[in-house]
Design an enzyme around this catalytic site. Structure first.
Site, short mmCIF file in Angstrom:
data_model
loop_
_atom_site.label_atom_id
_atom_site.label_comp_id
_atom_site.label_asym_id
_atom_site.label_seq_id
_atom_site.Cartn_x
_atom_site.Cartn_y
_atom_site.Cartn_z
N GLU A 131 -5.73 -11.80 -31.28
CA GLU A 131 -4.54 -10.94 -31.18
C GLU A 131 -5.05 -9.55 -30.85
O GLU A 131 -5.55 -8.83 -31.72
CB GLU A 131 -3.77 -10.94 -32.51
CG GLU A 131 -3.20 -12.28 -32.91
CD GLU A 131 -1.99 -12.68 -32.08
OE1 GLU A 131 -1.41 -11.82 -31.39
OE2 GLU A 131 -1.64 -13.88 -32.11
N CYS A 140 0.35 -2.67 -31.96
CA CYS A 140 -0.02 -3.36 -30.72
C CYS A 140 1.20 -3.64 -29.85
O CYS A 140 1.08 -3.82 -28.65
CB CYS A 140 -0.74 -4.65 -31.05
SG CYS A 140 0.19 -5.66 -32.20
#
Ligand code: NAP
Length: 484
Positions: free
Chosen positions: A253, A287
């Site tokens: 991720e 993010c």
């Protein structure tokens, strides 16, 4: 810390059910004022290898439990996390800086991941495959992969742990967690609650220390069958290369560069009012933060006016204070990075609509910034900003919007605002991203698969797909079935 339950503040690693210290330590500070919060052990390769051995030894017991038995323990963990949400949020705000309300939302979201994984673990079905050959029956079963190592970042010190650890544990894998050095106390608090929830010794472990040495031990160990990493793309690539020697499952991720597309038929108030939450949540350090606001020519000025009004309502300060919407950046170094990015953009023709400079509050504070007249050549367009700068660009039509949105090596989150169902479908299908928020920005939730494409990573966390990362299909062919 001033906690209702002082035992949640641990300054020791948790391995095989024991709380361990060592001589070398890492100091942890409050990003709001730089004050000392405590210290944690600085473990290295040897301690990481020991934790791997302990987790490996705990595996037979854990995978031998029924899915229901594992789910019961996970559900107890989720309940305990929610029962202690106030203390956990306080620890999180003190070490990370985000406002208490955001910290609580993160803890609640993290508990939701645990509950979802507990439920999903009970549905790890195999298949009975229709056979084309008489007397033969192919079937598949799903089995846990083995020891999982999880490396997590500082921007979500709690939920990035539960989002990985819970599905791994539900699948029947023991886990070793290496949290970010800046935010280890949230991880230790989760371990304390895991112990109370009844995880057997060695099934859930947390170690802190030299990230490179520990990461290398995880990567090179044949006993570690899965490495789940959340963090920067550069470190993700490095770990991926190191893992190739032992051929393990990888969950990555990584970074993002999310486009936020506002079309001429959008509800402009909705699109503008979601900018503070989507761009500036966690002070721009997520993010999935909108990294580039792409706005159709005809509504550009009006959207910018409304977004500016929404951003000007934000209040910077100590995350523990009531009414503060935005805490400090993780370190004063990030303030310098933001100044450099703004300078680069202004030099190439961008205009600062608000902010653009460090806040008078000093330390890790930079004013929420909107830049207009941005172009794709500027660093704010090309790089993951990871701070409170919102660059705005214009586009003429749908084709240009898609081209600009996809003009990046990243592919994590994207957002689009429109009321036209045909356009929504066309654009959402064309965006090279793992996730698309349509007239909505809160993407992360236990029941949906979170993750990216391109250099934003591999695999998914959450949803029914989350469990797949930690399980293998085993194909079994039953033969000679027709003979009596
Ligand atoms: P980072 O510097 O890559 O660090 C992440 C983790 O990796 C930390 O635990 C860090 O430990 C560890 N680490 C650093 N260097 C390492 C090495 N050589 N070997 C093994 N481990 C190493 O990232 P960050 O600054 O904490 O986090 C920000 C990044 O994470 C952004 O790019 C953001 O987009 C990304 N992120 C992605 C997601 C997602 O779901 N896709 C979610 C959140 C964040 P130390 O702290 O001890 O150095």
């Amino acid at each position: 810390m001033k906690l209702t339950d002082p035992l949640l503040f641990r300054q020791a690693c948790y391995v095989n059910g024991d709380w361990l210290s060592c001589k070398a330590t890492l100091a942890v500070t409050n990003p709001f004022d730089g004050s000392a919060l405590g210290s944690v052990p600085k473990f290295g390769r040897a301690e990481a290898e020991d934790a791997i051995a302990k987790a490996q030894a705990a595996w037979p017991l854990w995978r031998g439990k029924t899915a229901k038995q594992r789910a019961d323990i996970l559900r107890a963990w989720s309940r305990l996390i929610l029962e202690h949400i106030d203390d956990l949020a306080r620890i999180l705000t003190l070490e990370q800086g985000k406002p208490l309300a955001e910290a609580k939302a993160e803890i609640a979201g993290g508990a939701d991941y645990v509950e979802w994984a507990a439920e999903e673990g009970r549905r790890a079905y195999g298949e009975v495959i229709p056979s084309k050959r008489p007397g033969m029956q192919p079937i598949t079963i799903r089995q846990p992969i083995g020891v999982v190592a999880a490396i997590t970042p500082w921007n979500f010190p709690s939920s990035m742990i539960t989002r990985k650890a819970a599905p791994a544990l539900a699948a029947g894998c023991p886990v070793i967690i290496k949290p970010a050095s800046a935010t280890p106390f949230s991880a230790f608090a989760l371990a304390e609650l895991a112990e109370r929830a009844g995880f057997p010794a060695g099934v859930l472990n947390v170690i802190t220390g030299d990230s490179s040495a520990i990461g290398d031990a995880f990567a090179k160990s044949p006993a570690v069958r899965g490495l789940s990493f959340t963090g920067s793309t550069s470190v993700g690539k490095e770990l991926m290369a190191r893992c190739s020697a032992t051929m393990k499952k990888l969950g990555m991720e990584l970074g993002g560069n999310a486009p936020y597309l506002v079309f001429d038929d959008a509800d402009l108030d909705l699109a503008a009012n979601l900018v503070p939450g989507c761009k500036f949540r966690n002070n721009g350090q997520t993010c999935v933060c909108a990294n580039r606001l792409l706005v159709q020519d005809s509504v550009h000025d009006e959207f910018v006016k409304r977004a500016l009004a929404a951003v000007q309502k934000m209040r910077l300060g100590n995350g523990l204070e009531e009414g503060v919407t935005t805490g400090p950046l993780i370190s004063p170094k990030v303030v310098k990075d933001m100044e450099t990015l703004v300078k680069d953009a202004v030099k190439q023709g961008a205009r600062v609509l608000c902010g653009g400079k460090p806040s008078p509050l000093g330390g890790g504070f930079f004013e929420p910034t909107i830049l207009v007249d941005v172009t794709p050549e500027m660093r704010v367009f090309r790089e993951e900003i990871f701070g409170p700068i919102a660059p705005v660009l214009r586009f003429a039509d749908e084709d240009e919007a898609i081209r600009l949105a996809n003009d990046t090596e990243y592919g994590l989150a994207s957002y689009l605002f429109s009321r036209d169902v045909g356009r929504i479908w066309r654009v959402a299908s064309a965006l090279e991203y793992g996730m698309v928020g349509v007239n909505e920005t809160a993407l992360a939730t236990g029941e949906a698969p979170f993750g990216g494409v391109k250099e934003s990573g591999l695999g998914r966390e959450g949803g029914r797909q989350g469990l797949d990362e930690f399980m293998e299909y085993k194909y079994i062919l039953l033969g000679d079935l027709a003979r009596r």
